[in-house]
Design a protein around this motif. Sequence first.
Motif, short mmCIF file in Angstrom:
data_model
loop_
_atom_site.label_atom_id
_atom_site.label_comp_id
_atom_site.label_asym_id
_atom_site.label_seq_id
_atom_site.Cartn_x
_atom_site.Cartn_y
_atom_site.Cartn_z
N ALA A 71 0.83 -1.21 0.00
CA ALA A 71 0.00 0.00 0.00
C ALA A 71 0.86 1.25 0.00
CB ALA A 71 -0.93 -0.01 1.21
N GLU A 72 1.87 1.27 0.84
CA GLU A 72 2.72 2.46 0.94
C GLU A 72 3.51 2.69 -0.35
OE1 GLU A 72 5.02 2.42 4.55
OE2 GLU A 72 3.29 1.81 5.77
N ALA A 73 4.03 1.60 -0.95
CA ALA A 73 4.79 1.74 -2.20
C ALA A 73 3.89 2.17 -3.35
CB ALA A 73 5.48 0.41 -2.54
N PHE A 74 2.68 1.61 -3.43
CA PHE A 74 1.75 1.99 -4.50
C PHE A 74 1.31 3.45 -4.34
CE2 PHE A 74 0.07 -2.68 -4.81
CZ PHE A 74 1.33 -3.09 -5.23
N ASN A 75 1.13 3.88 -3.10
CA ASN A 75 0.75 5.26 -2.85
C ASN A 75 1.85 6.22 -3.28
OD1 ASN A 75 -1.68 4.42 -1.82
ND2 ASN A 75 -1.12 4.69 0.33
N LEU A 76 3.09 5.83 -3.00
CA LEU A 76 4.23 6.67 -3.41
C LEU A 76 4.23 6.84 -4.93
CD1 LEU A 76 6.86 8.12 -2.51
CD2 LEU A 76 8.05 5.94 -2.92
N ALA A 77 3.96 5.74 -5.63
CA ALA A 77 3.90 5.83 -7.09
C ALA A 77 2.75 6.72 -7.55
CB ALA A 77 3.75 4.42 -7.67
N GLU A 78 1.57 6.50 -6.98
CA GLU A 78 0.40 7.27 -7.40
C GLU A 78 0.58 8.76 -7.13
OE1 GLU A 78 -4.47 7.48 -6.68
OE2 GLU A 78 -3.32 5.77 -5.91
N ASN A 115 -3.97 4.71 2.38
CA ASN A 115 -4.49 5.55 1.28
C ASN A 115 -5.05 6.86 1.83
OD1 ASN A 115 -3.93 3.28 -0.23
ND2 ASN A 115 -6.06 2.66 -0.45
N GLU A 116 -5.80 6.76 2.92
CA GLU A 116 -6.40 7.95 3.54
C GLU A 116 -5.33 8.90 4.04
OE1 GLU A 116 -10.40 5.51 5.00
OE2 GLU A 116 -8.84 6.04 6.45
N GLU A 117 -4.31 8.34 4.66
CA GLU A 117 -3.23 9.17 5.20
C GLU A 117 -2.45 9.87 4.09
OE1 GLU A 117 -2.54 6.48 9.24
OE2 GLU A 117 -1.08 6.41 7.62
N ALA A 118 -2.44 9.24 2.91
CA ALA A 118 -1.73 9.86 1.77
C ALA A 118 -2.64 10.81 0.99
CB ALA A 118 -1.21 8.76 0.84
N GLY A 119 -3.88 10.97 1.44
CA GLY A 119 -4.81 11.85 0.74
C GLY A 119 -5.36 11.27 -0.54
N LEU A 120 -5.36 9.94 -0.63
CA LEU A 120 -5.78 9.26 -1.86
C LEU A 120 -7.15 8.61 -1.73
CD1 LEU A 120 -2.37 7.69 -2.87
CD2 LEU A 120 -3.46 9.68 -3.87
N GLU A 121 -7.83 8.82 -0.61
CA GLU A 121 -9.18 8.29 -0.40
C GLU A 121 -10.10 9.46 -0.11
OE1 GLU A 121 -10.73 5.23 -0.21
OE2 GLU A 121 -9.00 4.07 -0.86
#
Length: 294
Positions: free
Chosen positions: A187-194, A288-294
């Motif tokens: 999740a963390e790696a995919f979020n970094l990419a997104e 995802n929520e913490e990364a602002g992606l949700e």
Amino acid sequence: MNEVGFIGLGNMGQPMVKNLLKAGLKVKVYNRTANKAAEVVSAGAELVERPCDVVTTDGIVITMVSNDQALEELVYSPDGLGAILGENGIHLSMSTVAPETSRKLAQFHSEKGSFYIASPVFGRPEAAAAQKLWILSSGNSQAKEKVKSIQEAMGQRVFDLGEEPGNANVVKLGGNFMIMAAMEAMAEAFNLAEKNGINREAVAEVYSTTLFNCTVYNGYGSMIAKKKFEPAGFQLELGLKDCNLVLDEANSTKTPMPLANLVHNRLLASVAKGRRKQDWAALTKLANEEAGLE
């Protein structure tokens, strides 16, 4: 042995019973919710009314239930299997439970002259349906030999982990912890990419075909990349139960597991947010929520 009893017809139990039937075994089944047995009954299983009715004295009974309490009730209750299994009977316990629960049940069965084999599995319902489970096994050597062909009818390989009955459960819990940790890492790696404008599904494919070409990254990687957590193959609330068992065992053996505490908090917060019935990969929604992606 051409007849077995089977208790527990959830997402895993049903395909396991079907594979036993395909192997030519007669199977008596019990499930607390009887209507869940319809599919396996149509495939040739015999439905009975009480747990003890699946038991053939000196026979083999398989249990695949959701938690320690349910397993202990099946063994100790008046209409359970413990007192009826009899001399040389075998209880093949395929549930994910605490190692100490297996040790207690093994002692109880030993006092009755029967045997307890701990045999939890790695694999989701689709793996169970395809006879691709990885099956762990610990307990009395002679009893393990008697149930090996039955285990092989449900999976692709059986791992013998010795005579100590809790061993298979220790390894199973360790494996489940590693899956949880891998899901958080993905999740963390995919979020970094997104966050850098890169398609997360493309990134999941890169990782799952190169550095991490394995079952967990291929299966869960796709779910996490797509943020798709329903229908649940393994419910998040059961993942929390397993993580609690991991931490209980870590505390009892004085084994520091700081990463297990992190994923426990992820699971606990996810349940608090009402996600208990989603797939346990939904623990990654928090990242995802913490990364602002949700």
